[in-house]
Design an enzyme around this catalytic site. Structure first.
Site: not given
Length: 373
Positions: A265, A323
């Protein structure tokens, strides 16, 4: 009769038997046996009473085995303050990022050098294909046609997707669980902190997690590779995996919430942020709700806001710090990093050219395939 037999035995053996059998004026147990004297057996009731007096040993309750995810080594105080633990990962991040872009520059140089030879090889292959009899149902030909139908970005990320699938299959092997947990999950409290920063970016334990990440990567691959080029894209993606993990390390050390992290991610957030920053007016949509569209800039703002809230509120479902680190790296690279790193690769490429040709004249410019944005 017992005493009589005993007296006869004493007379036959003499003083030696007495000396060997008497200790401190008392007969030994062996001597009593030979003279037919035995102690009276204890009554069963006495034995039962003694057994009742002895406390029974209580067996400890067997606890359920802790899962592998919870067997985390606690941070040791002998490792020093948190800053000292981050020095090694920081050096690894800087060194790996430099090696990634240096390798990408060499890769682009070698691609340019072999382009002429590849052109003649393709012409020869086309000529042979025309004179060669065609085969129906040729599996190899079908695969080649499918591969040719893909965009350059999709062909580039195919290898990344394949690597993620292989690592996912390794998680399903029980004998490899400890190895995978040690090297394919990132945790600053672990003894191994550097290699998992890269390997965890190719690791997924859940199939849905892997499928969602690979779908997003596949969707943005064409735009990202056409914007950066194949070599530069791979350098950015590999560096993003390490940079996002380092951001996760920093957040965990500051908050004290240690735990394993894995997944692509963070690197995918770099690709998404780079595309959204370069093309803010591009229209995006959610896969399950294609009727709702929004601009890339608004999508990036919403994702950053959600991850920021996750870091502040301590949400643990995702690694929100990774992230944010990946998104920040993607925005920084489009705005400043491309000019600082990729545009200044010419001295390094010139050095590599002279090393390859033995000091000959350098050739080729700095703009290759995917050289500029």
């Amino acid at each position: 009769m017992a005493w009589r037999s005993c007296s006869v035995l004493l007379r036959l053996t003499g003083d030696e038997l007495l000396r060997s059998s008497v200790r401190g004026g008392r007969l030994t147990h062996g001597f009593q046996q030979r003279c037919a004297f035995r102690k009276a057996a204890k009554k069963p009731e006495a034995k039962r009473a003694e057994e009742e007096l002895v406390p029974t040993r209580i067996e400890p309750e067997k606890k359920n085995p802790t899962p592998l995810w919870e067997q985390l080594p606690p941070p040791s105080s002998s490792r020093g303050p948190p800053l000292s633990r981050l020095i090694k990962p920081m050096l690894f991040t800087v060194g790996f990022t430099g090696c990634s872009f240096g390798s990408a520059a060499i890769w682009q140089y070698e691609s340019l050098k072999s382009r002429v030879q590849s052109y003649f090889d393709e012409v020869r292959a086309d000529w042979l294909e025309k004179i060669r009899p065609q085969k129906r149902g040729d599996v190899r030909k079908e695969i080649n046609q499918w591969w040719s139908s893909l965009s350059e970005g999709q062909r580039t990320v195919t290898g990344i997707i394949a690597a993620n699938v292989v690592v996912f299959c390794c998680w399903r092997v029980p004998s490899m669980q400890r190895f995978m947990f040690k090297y394919f999950t990132a945790n600053p409290a672990s003894k191994t902190v550097c290699s998992p920063m890269l390997l965890s970016a190719f690791s997924h334990f859940s199939f849905f997690h892997m499928a969602a990440n690979m779908y997003v990567l596949w969707s943005f691959s064409s735009s990202a590779v056409s914007m950066l080029g194949r070599e530069q894209f791979m350098a950015v993606y590999m560096s993003a995996g390490v940079v996002s993990t380092f951001a996760s390390y920093v957040c965990k050390m500051v908050t004290g919430r240690f735990g394993p992290s894995l997944g692509a991610s963070g690197a995918i957030m770099t690709v998404l942020a780079a595309v959204c920053t370069k093309m803010p007016e591009a229209k995006l949509a959610i896969i399950f709700l294609p009727m709702f569209t929004f601009t890339a800039a608004n999508a990036l703002k919403a994702i950053v806001a959600m991850d920021t809230a996750g870091v502040v509120l301590g949400w643990k479902f995702f690694d929100h710090a990774a992230h944010l680190g990946g998104a920040a790296f993607g925005i920084w690279y489009i705005m400043f990093g491309h000019e600082l790193i990729w545009k200044n690769r010419e001295p390094f490429v010139k050095f590599w050219h002279e090393l390859r040709t033995g000091g000959g004249p350098s050739g080729g410019g700095s703009n290759g395939p995917g050289g500029s944005i």
